[in-house]
Design an enzyme around this catalytic site. Structure first.
Site, short mmCIF file in Angstrom:
data_model
loop_
_atom_site.label_atom_id
_atom_site.label_comp_id
_atom_site.label_asym_id
_atom_site.label_seq_id
_atom_site.Cartn_x
_atom_site.Cartn_y
_atom_site.Cartn_z
N ALA A 11 -33.55 -22.96 -47.85
CA ALA A 11 -32.14 -23.37 -47.94
C ALA A 11 -31.53 -23.68 -46.58
O ALA A 11 -30.32 -23.82 -46.47
CB ALA A 11 -31.34 -22.27 -48.64
N ASN A 12 -32.38 -23.79 -45.55
CA ASN A 12 -31.82 -24.02 -44.22
C ASN A 12 -31.77 -25.50 -43.83
O ASN A 12 -31.26 -25.85 -42.78
CB ASN A 12 -32.59 -23.23 -43.16
CG ASN A 12 -34.06 -23.56 -43.14
OD1 ASN A 12 -34.77 -23.18 -44.07
ND2 ASN A 12 -34.52 -24.27 -42.15
N GLY A 14 -31.97 -29.95 -45.43
CA GLY A 14 -32.12 -30.92 -46.52
C GLY A 14 -31.42 -30.55 -47.82
O GLY A 14 -30.27 -30.07 -47.81
N GLY A 16 -32.08 -28.21 -49.99
CA GLY A 16 -31.86 -26.77 -50.17
C GLY A 16 -30.56 -26.32 -49.52
O GLY A 16 -29.79 -25.55 -50.11
N TYR A 176 -50.34 -32.98 -50.96
CA TYR A 176 -48.94 -32.73 -51.35
C TYR A 176 -48.73 -33.15 -52.81
O TYR A 176 -48.20 -32.38 -53.62
CB TYR A 176 -48.02 -33.53 -50.42
CG TYR A 176 -46.55 -33.55 -50.83
CD1 TYR A 176 -45.74 -32.44 -50.66
CD2 TYR A 176 -45.97 -34.72 -51.36
CE1 TYR A 176 -44.39 -32.47 -51.01
CE2 TYR A 176 -44.63 -34.77 -51.71
CZ TYR A 176 -43.85 -33.64 -51.54
OH TYR A 176 -42.50 -33.68 -51.89
N1 LIG Z 1 -36.69 -35.66 -49.25
C1 LIG Z 1 -37.29 -36.37 -50.19
O1 LIG Z 1 -37.26 -37.61 -50.18
C2 LIG Z 1 -38.04 -35.67 -51.30
C3 LIG Z 1 -38.71 -36.46 -52.26
C4 LIG Z 1 -39.40 -35.82 -53.27
C5 LIG Z 1 -39.41 -34.44 -53.36
N2 LIG Z 1 -38.76 -33.71 -52.41
C6 LIG Z 1 -38.83 -32.23 -52.53
O2 LIG Z 1 -37.52 -31.68 -52.40
C7 LIG Z 1 -37.58 -30.42 -51.77
C8 LIG Z 1 -36.66 -30.40 -50.57
O3 LIG Z 1 -36.99 -31.49 -49.73
P1 LIG Z 1 -36.20 -31.80 -48.38
O4 LIG Z 1 -36.50 -33.20 -47.99
O5 LIG Z 1 -34.81 -31.36 -48.51
O6 LIG Z 1 -37.00 -30.85 -47.39
P2 LIG Z 1 -36.72 -30.34 -45.92
O7 LIG Z 1 -35.40 -30.76 -45.38
O8 LIG Z 1 -37.95 -30.67 -45.14
O9 LIG Z 1 -36.68 -28.78 -46.18
C9 LIG Z 1 -37.80 -28.09 -46.59
C10 LIG Z 1 -37.44 -26.63 -46.47
O10 LIG Z 1 -38.57 -25.88 -46.92
C11 LIG Z 1 -38.77 -24.85 -45.98
N3 LIG Z 1 -40.14 -24.39 -45.99
C12 LIG Z 1 -41.27 -25.09 -45.80
N4 LIG Z 1 -42.33 -24.28 -45.86
C13 LIG Z 1 -41.85 -23.04 -46.11
C14 LIG Z 1 -42.45 -21.78 -46.28
N5 LIG Z 1 -43.77 -21.62 -46.21
N6 LIG Z 1 -41.66 -20.71 -46.54
C15 LIG Z 1 -40.32 -20.84 -46.61
N7 LIG Z 1 -39.69 -22.01 -46.44
C16 LIG Z 1 -40.45 -23.09 -46.18
C17 LIG Z 1 -38.40 -25.46 -44.66
O11 LIG Z 1 -38.18 -24.42 -43.73
P3 LIG Z 1 -38.42 -24.58 -42.14
O12 LIG Z 1 -37.17 -25.16 -41.59
O13 LIG Z 1 -38.69 -23.18 -41.70
O14 LIG Z 1 -39.61 -25.49 -41.97
C18 LIG Z 1 -37.14 -26.20 -45.05
O15 LIG Z 1 -36.05 -25.33 -45.08
C19 LIG Z 1 -39.04 -30.20 -51.40
O16 LIG Z 1 -39.66 -29.41 -52.39
C20 LIG Z 1 -39.63 -31.59 -51.41
O17 LIG Z 1 -41.00 -31.60 -51.70
C21 LIG Z 1 -38.09 -34.28 -51.39
#
Ligand SMILES: NC(=O)c1ccc[n+]([C@@H]2O[C@H](COP(=O)([O-])OP(=O)(O)OC[C@H]3O[C@@H](n4cnc5c(N)ncnc54)[C@H](OP(=O)(O)O)[C@@H]3O)[C@@H](O)[C@H]2O)c1
Length: 314
Positions: A11-12, A14, A16, A176
């Site tokens: 939740a820190n 994107g 989340g 992935y």
């Molecule tokens: N963005 C897109 O276009 C997109 C498209 C399809 C699906 N999604 C899905 O949507 C979700 C959110 O995506 P987002 O783009 O918002 O991602 P993001 O901004 O990269 O955020 C991912 C978050 O997951 C955390 N994380 C990763 N590995 C972890 C672990 N082992 N334990 C705890 N926290 C962990 C990261 O923490 P750190 O800061 O510590 O790394 C970060 O807070 C994901 O599941 C992604 O696969 C996103």
């Protein structure tokens, strides 16, 4: 709403982070389940201020580690009597990464973070979810699973524990997609398992969202450039966070379980045919998912693999 507790992993940044703000603004008690406490503390302060809600907690978890998930669970049940909403948002995707990596329990890192970690977390928290009047679990899936419309595409079950580390070509992007397909299969299975306990388990098919600056910082220069270009047209995370909120709180989804829901909040159906014109509709549309996800044997295979890994690492 402050008695309603929502746990959001990752939740820190994107989606989340945007979702944590959305729930906090509505007065929910939000638990940000994050691994990097230094970065996350600043985000927690920001969310508290912007939402004017003091009930935004931060708890440490590394979703790729069974040990860390168990420690989170112990801390959680010591603090909270129940759980209303659990959102598996955190994910591992290291764009362009060519090196096969293992989790602390020797599971391929994408599968540990994106599939088996959420499975263990849901299982552990099921008793607490059951104490809610309307418990809901949501997993962040992706349109990347459309690659499984290709009949040749399969999860590499034989390479999830480092069997071919360093000898078979590794694609972080394929791993992935495979791990998110596994998450979908596990979502279907958990929905069945928890139905009699009133816990609803669904997945959201996320299409494309602007990458956060925190995530951009982690990328290599080439991927940073590509992501920067994509970000020019990609929508902000707030819209997808609104989908998290709607699916987890609205009457519309209160009885739905075992569903994949798309970004337009429609329930995605298994494809009828994966040939010809129908296949074009599958690939370019967002209303069908691959038949691969309906295969009973594959669902049972990923489930029993998860159970075995969890049992072995207890
Ligand atoms: N963005 C897109 O276009 C997109 C498209 C399809 C699906 N999604 C899905 O949507 C979700 C959110 O995506 P987002 O783009 O918002 O991602 P993001 O901004 O990269 O955020 C991912 C978050 O997951 C955390 N994380 C990763 N590995 C972890 C672990 N082992 N334990 C705890 N926290 C962990 C990261 O923490 P750190 O800061 O510590 O790394 C970060 O807070 C994901 O599941 C992604 O696969 C996103």
């Amino acid at each position: 709403m402050k008695d309603k507790v929502v746990v959001i992993t990752g939740a820190n940044s994107g989606i989340g982070k945007a979702a944590a703000l959305r729930f906090a603004t509505e007065g929910y008690h939000v638990v940000m389940a994050c691994r990097n406490m230094e970065i996350s503390e600043a985000v927690q302060r920001q969310i508290k201020t912007e939402s004017n809600n003091p009930h935004v907690d931060l708890m440490k978890i590394d979703v790729s580690s069974f040990e860390s998930i168990r420690a989170f669970y112990s801390a959680y049940i010591n603090k909270y009597p129940h759980l209303d909403i659990l959102i598996h948002n955190a994910a591992y995707l290291n764009h362009g990464e060519k090196e096969y990596k293992l989790s602390p329990e020797h599971i391929e890192i994408s599968f540990a973070t994106n599939a088996f970690g959420p499975m263990l977390m849901t299982q552990l928290l099921a008793d607490h979810l059951e104490r809610s009047l309307d418990p809901r679990v949501l997993a962040a899936c992706t349109t990347n699973i459309k690659n499984f419309f290709d009949p040749k595409r399969k999860i590499d079950f034989d390479n999830l524990r480092g069997e071919y580390q360093g000898t078979r070509r590794y694609s972080s992007y394929k791993m992935y997609g495979d791990s998110k397909m596994a998450l979908l299969l596990l979502t279907f299975k958990m929905a069945e398992q928890f139905k009699s306990r009133g816990i609803k388990v669904n997945a959201l098919q996320i299409n494309r969202i602007r990458l956060s600056k925190e995530t951009m910082r982690k990328l290599s220069p080439l991927w940073k450039g590509l992501a920067w270009l994509q970000n020019l047209t990609n929508p902000s995370p707030a819209g997808m966070a609104e989908n998290y909120y709607h699916i987890c709180t609205s009457d519309e989804f209160s009885q739905e379980t075992g569903c994949l829901i798309n970004h337009k909040r429609e329930i995605v159906q298994p494809s009828i045919s994966e040939k010809g014109f129908e296949q074009l509709k599958n690939i370019f549309g967002s209303s069908t998912y691959p038949q691969y996800a309906t295969d009973r044997q594959t669902i049972e295979k990923i489930w029993s693999m998860g159970e075995e890994l969890i049992r072995r690492n207890n």
